[in-house]
Design a protein around this motif. Structure first.
Motif, mmCIF file in Angstrom:
data_model
loop_
_atom_site.group_PDB
_atom_site.id
_atom_site.type_symbol
_atom_site.label_atom_id
_atom_site.label_comp_id
_atom_site.label_asym_id
_atom_site.label_seq_id
_atom_site.Cartn_x
_atom_site.Cartn_y
_atom_site.Cartn_z
ATOM 1 N N GLN A 136 0.742 -1.095 -0.004
ATOM 2 C CA GLN A 136 0.016 -0.063 -0.050
ATOM 3 C C GLN A 136 0.848 1.273 0.120
ATOM 4 O OE1 GLN A 136 -2.238 -0.617 3.496
ATOM 5 N NE2 GLN A 136 -3.972 -1.876 2.382
ATOM 6 N N VAL A 137 1.888 1.151 0.789
ATOM 7 C CA VAL A 137 2.944 2.569 0.927
ATOM 8 C C VAL A 137 3.466 2.580 -0.677
ATOM 9 C CG1 VAL A 137 5.057 3.182 1.624
ATOM 10 C CG2 VAL A 137 3.245 2.261 3.364
ATOM 11 N N ALA A 138 3.805 1.451 -1.179
ATOM 12 C CA ALA A 138 4.698 1.632 -2.610
ATOM 13 C C ALA A 138 3.646 1.942 -3.666
ATOM 14 C CB ALA A 138 5.047 0.039 -2.852
ATOM 15 N N VAL A 139 2.414 1.712 -3.607
ATOM 16 C CA VAL A 139 1.459 2.336 -4.443
ATOM 17 C C VAL A 139 1.157 3.751 -4.156
ATOM 18 C CG1 VAL A 139 -1.161 2.235 -5.083
ATOM 19 C CG2 VAL A 139 0.061 0.132 -4.748
ATOM 20 N N ALA A 140 0.944 3.918 -2.917
ATOM 21 C CA ALA A 140 0.730 5.574 -2.810
ATOM 22 C C ALA A 140 2.187 6.313 -2.954
ATOM 23 C CB ALA A 140 0.758 5.675 -0.904
ATOM 24 N N LYS A 141 3.022 5.899 -2.846
ATOM 25 C CA LYS A 141 4.450 6.734 -3.337
ATOM 26 C C LYS A 141 4.431 6.751 -5.053
ATOM 27 C CE LYS A 141 7.553 5.667 0.445
ATOM 28 N NZ LYS A 141 8.849 4.999 0.924
ATOM 29 N N ALA A 142 4.194 5.482 -5.731
ATOM 30 C CA ALA A 142 3.978 5.746 -6.990
ATOM 31 C C ALA A 142 3.080 6.428 -7.537
ATOM 32 C CB ALA A 142 3.766 4.042 -7.481
ATOM 33 N N THR A 143 1.803 6.450 -6.901
ATOM 34 C CA THR A 143 0.781 7.428 -7.476
ATOM 35 C C THR A 143 1.228 8.875 -7.193
ATOM 36 O OG1 THR A 143 -0.928 5.622 -6.476
ATOM 37 C CG2 THR A 143 -1.577 8.101 -7.114
ATOM 38 N N ALA A 144 1.851 9.110 -6.070
ATOM 39 C CA ALA A 144 2.308 10.513 -5.745
ATOM 40 C C ALA A 144 3.234 11.128 -6.711
ATOM 41 C CB ALA A 144 2.940 10.552 -4.255
ATOM 42 N N GLN A 145 4.061 10.083 -7.318
ATOM 43 C CA GLN A 145 5.273 10.451 -8.376
ATOM 44 C C GLN A 145 4.301 10.820 -9.551
ATOM 45 O OE1 GLN A 145 8.576 10.854 -7.557
ATOM 46 N NE2 GLN A 145 8.101 11.949 -9.916
ATOM 47 N N VAL A 146 3.360 9.938 -9.935
ATOM 48 C CA VAL A 146 2.497 10.329 -10.925
ATOM 49 C C VAL A 146 1.934 11.909 -11.043
ATOM 50 C CG1 VAL A 146 0.521 9.696 -12.623
ATOM 51 C CG2 VAL A 146 2.154 8.020 -11.627
ATOM 52 N N VAL A 147 1.212 11.799 -9.856
ATOM 53 C CA VAL A 147 0.707 13.307 -9.847
ATOM 54 C C VAL A 147 1.741 14.388 -9.830
ATOM 55 C CG1 VAL A 147 -0.454 14.762 -8.044
ATOM 56 C CG2 VAL A 147 -1.222 12.332 -8.294
ATOM 57 N N THR A 148 2.797 14.171 -9.165
ATOM 58 C CA THR A 148 3.964 15.289 -9.083
ATOM 59 C C THR A 148 4.524 15.394 -10.601
ATOM 60 O OG1 THR A 148 4.810 14.471 -7.039
ATOM 61 C CG2 THR A 148 6.218 15.759 -8.667
ATOM 62 N N ASP A 149 4.499 14.356 -11.511
ATOM 63 C CA ASP A 149 5.023 14.642 -12.903
ATOM 64 C C ASP A 149 3.973 15.442 -13.695
ATOM 65 O OD1 ASP A 149 7.384 13.329 -12.241
ATOM 66 O OD2 ASP A 149 6.626 11.392 -12.925
ATOM 67 N N LEU A 150 2.754 14.877 -13.388
ATOM 68 C CA LEU A 150 1.440 15.653 -14.116
ATOM 69 C C LEU A 150 1.251 17.011 -13.815
ATOM 70 C CD1 LEU A 150 -1.277 13.158 -13.976
ATOM 71 C CD2 LEU A 150 -0.044 13.677 -16.005
ATOM 72 N N VAL A 151 1.749 17.458 -12.425
ATOM 73 C CA VAL A 151 1.537 18.851 -12.010
ATOM 74 C C VAL A 151 2.712 19.577 -12.738
ATOM 75 C CG1 VAL A 151 1.718 20.291 -10.124
ATOM 76 C CG2 VAL A 151 0.257 18.406 -9.896
#
Length: 303
Positions: free
Chosen positions: A281-296
């Protein structure tokens, strides 16, 4: 969900909720029974026609086929033991669903504004889910990661563990009022927690989960507790209440030790599945946050 869409399965979502299926069955069963009683000749003709249905098709509704795979999926999603009676019920529900769809389409419900809006929302949600499924790439959790997490947790535990309760208020005056009622009037801690506490645990009378700290307390080894609270808790004997409020930020905590015992540490085999799930779950959250960061970073956002 995406597989259902790719296969053109228009029926299985209708029977996902068990409660909905029960209600629908109660409506449909009498309708089919009444049809057979009132029109036996028609029912017999339909039964004969059934023998001529293509392979894999269990019924036709005004020319629209109900597939065996649709019935299979409905049975699985019902969560009930497979049986001929259940399959007959699921088939009838799917027939009813198709009748509903055809009637709604005939009256042009597909053009209603609320229907179009709901379809657009569903399409957007499915599109986002499909995108995130492909874009979010969490780092795989290894056996070594799980063991390291277990070892770190064990290393952070102390000799004793505590079952605390807490009353959390927003000002010193209220905290003092609560302490006075506890000390002078013998008020019930759990009732005061329900009355005064601003923490989520208030509904449980302030009761919190078991926790253990390695002593002396050191920063970063407090199981997520603020250090002042951990230090105050380990100084209390069983049954005792903190004599003064413990301030953490703008909140004031009153602690009680409900129970204390030697720390009970589950084995690695008992813990590994839950630890793996948490790490994933932590790994998914980190990967999702990275996707959001890249999109922003690549977006032009005005606020």
């Amino acid at each position: 969900m995406q597989n259902e869409i790719n296969q053109g399965n228009r029926t299985t979502a209708f029977v996902r909720g068990v409660a909905a299926a029960v209600v629908l069955s109660a409506i449909i069963a009498p309708a089919f029974a009444a049809q057979k009683q009132s029109a036996p000749a028609t029912a017999q003709a339909a039964s004969s026609a059934g023998a001529l249905l293509p392979a894999g098709v269990v019924a036709r509704v005004n020319g629209v086929s109900i597939a065996q795979t649709d019935v299979d999926a409905a049975v699985r999603q019902s969560g009930k033991p497979d049986s001929p009676a259940l399959r007959a019920a699921m088939k009838n529900e799917l027939i009813a669903r198709e009748l509903f769809r055809q009637a709604a389409q005939k009256q042009h419900y597909d053009t209603h504004a609320d229907v179009k809006a709901s379809l657009e929302q569903a399409k957007t949600m499915l599109m986002m889910q499909a995108y995130l499924r492909d874009a979010v790439k969490p780092v795989p959790v290894t056996d070594a990661d799980v063991k390291a997490k277990y070892d770190a947790i064990v290393a952070s535990l102390g000799q004793n563990e505590y079952k605390p309760s807490a009353i959390v208020v927003k000002d010193a005056a209220t905290a003092q009022t609560v302490l006075e009622q506890l000390k002078k009037k013998g008020a019930d801690f759990s009732q005061l927690a329900k009355q005064y506490s601003q923490a989520p645990s208030a509904v449980q009378g302030g009761s919190l989960n078991w926790v253990s700290f390695k002593t002396p307390i050191t920063e970063g080894q407090t199981q997520g507790w603020p250090q002042p609270l951990a230090e105050a808790l380990v100084k209390l004997p069983q049954g005792a209440v903190s004599s003064t409020p413990v301030q953490v930020g703008d909140a004031f905590w009153i602690l009680r030790v409900d129970q204390m015992r030697p720390t009970q540490i589950p084995t690695f085999d008992q813990s590994k599945d839950q630890l793996r799930k948490e790490l994933e779950q932590v790994a998914v959250a980190k990967a999702t946050a990275q996707v959001v960061t890249d999109l922003v970073k690549s977006a032009h956002i005005e606020q």
